[in-house]
Scaffold this motif. Sequence first.
Motif, short mmCIF file in Angstrom:
data_model
loop_
_atom_site.label_atom_id
_atom_site.label_comp_id
_atom_site.label_asym_id
_atom_site.label_seq_id
_atom_site.Cartn_x
_atom_site.Cartn_y
_atom_site.Cartn_z
N GLY A 100 -34.03 -32.86 -13.69
CA GLY A 100 -33.47 -33.85 -14.60
C GLY A 100 -31.95 -33.85 -14.57
N ASN A 101 -31.37 -34.82 -15.26
CA ASN A 101 -29.91 -34.86 -15.39
C ASN A 101 -29.43 -33.58 -16.06
OD1 ASN A 101 -29.71 -37.46 -14.29
ND2 ASN A 101 -30.03 -38.43 -16.29
N GLY A 102 -28.42 -32.95 -15.46
CA GLY A 102 -27.89 -31.71 -16.01
C GLY A 102 -28.65 -30.47 -15.59
N ALA A 103 -29.61 -30.62 -14.67
CA ALA A 103 -30.39 -29.45 -14.24
C ALA A 103 -29.58 -28.50 -13.37
CB ALA A 103 -31.64 -29.91 -13.48
N GLY A 104 -28.52 -29.01 -12.71
CA GLY A 104 -27.68 -28.16 -11.88
C GLY A 104 -27.72 -28.48 -10.40
N LYS A 105 -28.36 -29.60 -10.04
CA LYS A 105 -28.50 -29.94 -8.61
C LYS A 105 -27.16 -30.21 -7.95
CE LYS A 105 -31.01 -33.59 -9.27
NZ LYS A 105 -30.83 -33.63 -10.75
N THR A 106 -26.36 -31.08 -8.55
CA THR A 106 -25.08 -31.44 -7.95
C THR A 106 -24.14 -30.24 -7.88
OG1 THR A 106 -25.22 -33.77 -8.59
CG2 THR A 106 -23.02 -32.88 -8.25
N THR A 107 -24.10 -29.43 -8.93
CA THR A 107 -23.26 -28.23 -8.92
C THR A 107 -23.69 -27.28 -7.81
OG1 THR A 107 -22.85 -28.43 -11.30
CG2 THR A 107 -22.44 -26.29 -10.31
N THR A 108 -25.00 -27.11 -7.63
CA THR A 108 -25.50 -26.25 -6.56
C THR A 108 -25.07 -26.77 -5.19
OG1 THR A 108 -27.42 -25.59 -7.89
CG2 THR A 108 -27.58 -25.28 -5.50
N MET A 109 -25.22 -28.08 -4.98
CA MET A 109 -24.84 -28.66 -3.69
C MET A 109 -23.33 -28.51 -3.45
SD MET A 109 -27.11 -32.14 -3.65
CE MET A 109 -28.50 -32.23 -2.51
N ARG A 110 -22.55 -28.67 -4.48
CA ARG A 110 -21.10 -28.51 -4.31
C ARG A 110 -20.74 -27.08 -3.94
NH1 ARG A 110 -19.18 -31.99 -9.66
NH2 ARG A 110 -19.35 -34.06 -8.69
N MET A 111 -21.46 -26.11 -4.48
CA MET A 111 -21.19 -24.72 -4.11
C MET A 111 -21.63 -24.45 -2.68
SD MET A 111 -21.78 -22.40 -7.53
CE MET A 111 -23.34 -23.10 -8.06
N VAL A 112 -22.76 -25.02 -2.27
CA VAL A 112 -23.19 -24.87 -0.88
C VAL A 112 -22.12 -25.41 0.06
CG1 VAL A 112 -24.85 -25.67 0.86
CG2 VAL A 112 -25.66 -24.88 -1.37
N MET A 113 -21.50 -26.53 -0.30
CA MET A 113 -20.49 -27.17 0.54
C MET A 113 -19.09 -26.61 0.36
SD MET A 113 -21.95 -29.20 2.59
CE MET A 113 -20.39 -29.73 3.28
N GLY A 114 -18.92 -25.66 -0.55
CA GLY A 114 -17.61 -25.06 -0.75
C GLY A 114 -16.67 -25.88 -1.60
N VAL A 115 -17.18 -26.96 -2.20
CA VAL A 115 -16.35 -27.79 -3.09
C VAL A 115 -16.07 -27.03 -4.39
CG1 VAL A 115 -16.22 -29.97 -4.36
CG2 VAL A 115 -17.26 -29.90 -2.09
N LEU A 116 -17.06 -26.26 -4.85
CA LEU A 116 -16.90 -25.40 -6.02
C LEU A 116 -17.11 -23.95 -5.59
CD1 LEU A 116 -18.90 -27.25 -8.83
CD2 LEU A 116 -16.41 -27.02 -8.67
N ARG A 117 -16.36 -23.05 -6.19
CA ARG A 117 -16.54 -21.63 -5.92
C ARG A 117 -17.53 -21.05 -6.94
NH1 ARG A 117 -13.29 -18.08 -3.28
NH2 ARG A 117 -11.59 -19.61 -3.26
N PRO A 118 -18.57 -20.36 -6.49
CA PRO A 118 -19.52 -19.77 -7.43
C PRO A 118 -18.90 -18.62 -8.22
CG PRO A 118 -20.05 -19.09 -5.19
CD PRO A 118 -18.95 -20.11 -5.09
N ASP A 119 -19.36 -18.44 -9.44
CA ASP A 119 -18.95 -17.28 -10.23
C ASP A 119 -19.64 -16.01 -9.70
OD1 ASP A 119 -17.42 -18.90 -11.90
OD2 ASP A 119 -19.11 -19.28 -13.25
N ALA A 120 -20.82 -16.20 -9.15
CA ALA A 120 -21.57 -15.07 -8.58
C ALA A 120 -22.52 -15.61 -7.53
CB ALA A 120 -22.33 -14.33 -9.67
N GLY A 121 -22.98 -14.72 -6.66
CA GLY A 121 -23.93 -15.11 -5.64
C GLY A 121 -23.25 -15.47 -4.34
N GLU A 122 -24.06 -15.85 -3.35
CA GLU A 122 -23.54 -16.18 -2.03
C GLU A 122 -24.35 -17.27 -1.37
OE1 GLU A 122 -23.81 -12.85 0.63
OE2 GLU A 122 -25.82 -12.29 -0.03
N VAL A 123 -23.71 -17.92 -0.40
CA VAL A 123 -24.36 -18.96 0.42
C VAL A 123 -24.36 -18.47 1.86
CG1 VAL A 123 -24.35 -21.36 1.13
CG2 VAL A 123 -23.47 -20.74 -1.14
N LEU A 124 -25.54 -18.50 2.49
CA LEU A 124 -25.69 -18.00 3.85
C LEU A 124 -26.03 -19.14 4.81
CD1 LEU A 124 -27.89 -14.85 3.15
CD2 LEU A 124 -25.40 -14.99 3.20
N TRP A 125 -25.52 -19.01 6.02
CA TRP A 125 -25.91 -19.89 7.14
C TRP A 125 -26.57 -18.98 8.16
CZ3 TRP A 125 -27.33 -24.36 8.53
CH2 TRP A 125 -27.13 -24.89 9.81
N GLY A 126 -27.90 -19.05 8.21
CA GLY A 126 -28.64 -18.08 9.00
C GLY A 126 -28.59 -16.72 8.32
#
Length: 295
Positions: free
Chosen positions: A37-63
């Motif tokens: 739903g709206n506000g579920a966090g999808k866009t924020t997650t995608m922005r972190m995957v793309m490096g547009v936003l820096r996560p407060d915690a966690g990591e994104v892996l390529w392979g």
Amino acid sequence: MAQIETRGLTRTFGDVRAVDGVDLVVRPGGLTGFVGGNGAGKTTTMRMVMGVLRPDAGEVLWGDRPMTAADRQRFGYMPEERGLYPKQKVADQLAYLGQLSGMSSAAAKSAVTEHLELFSLGDRAGERVEALSLGNQQRVQIIAALMHGPTALILDEPFSGLDPAAVDAMADILRDRAASGVPVLFSSHQLDLVERLCDSLIVLARGRVVAQGTVETLRAGGPTRYRLVTEGDLGWVRDQRGIHVHDVDGGRALLELIDPGAEQAVLRAAVDRGPVLEFARVVPPLSEIYREVTA
């Protein structure tokens, strides 16, 4: 091709935790739908995957390694907020964006021509973006994400505003890219479209992943329901053991299986009472699965 993976991805805005420990996998060779739903966090997650936003915690892996800026430069990304220059001509703008993605001038121009024809925009190449309808502007934005042969696709609501012909063209292109080994993640509120296109599904609610897997796997994890139709009244099914009666209307009933094998007892009892017109497993649509896992 590598896969995209996030581990414990978290992002907070003030007092609001928009993304809360998200673990997800987008595998190569398939289409992964991202719903919520709206506000579920999808866009924020995608922005972190793309490096547009820096996560407060966690990591994104390529392979099997952390994703780098160089990896992301080779991705195709379509953000929620469209980023076209309204005064610039369509073909010129796309060629410029292609070169920003690392294409040569000649390769970019060739790709622009090819993709404009693919999306039935060949006759609009010399027009300014602002002269196009919103649907055609959406097509141009999609071309910008696709034309440089990306190694992965991250698309935020790519089907929004598209007419049925453009939806079909877009779906065919995404299938082709996925078949070549490209991991594709796209968000959409059109659950029927996600169900039709996707190999796997990620459901987000309140910043957390509440379900992940193929549609078939998610269905298998839900309740087992049967539809029973007879010539006589089915009020008697309320007294049957091992089932939950969702609805009875004359000779039609929707039953949920509680105890394995209870459906056979119901069927035998129905046959003993007269002709059975239908007894079938009910396959829930994605919309019903979605409501259950996000409740």
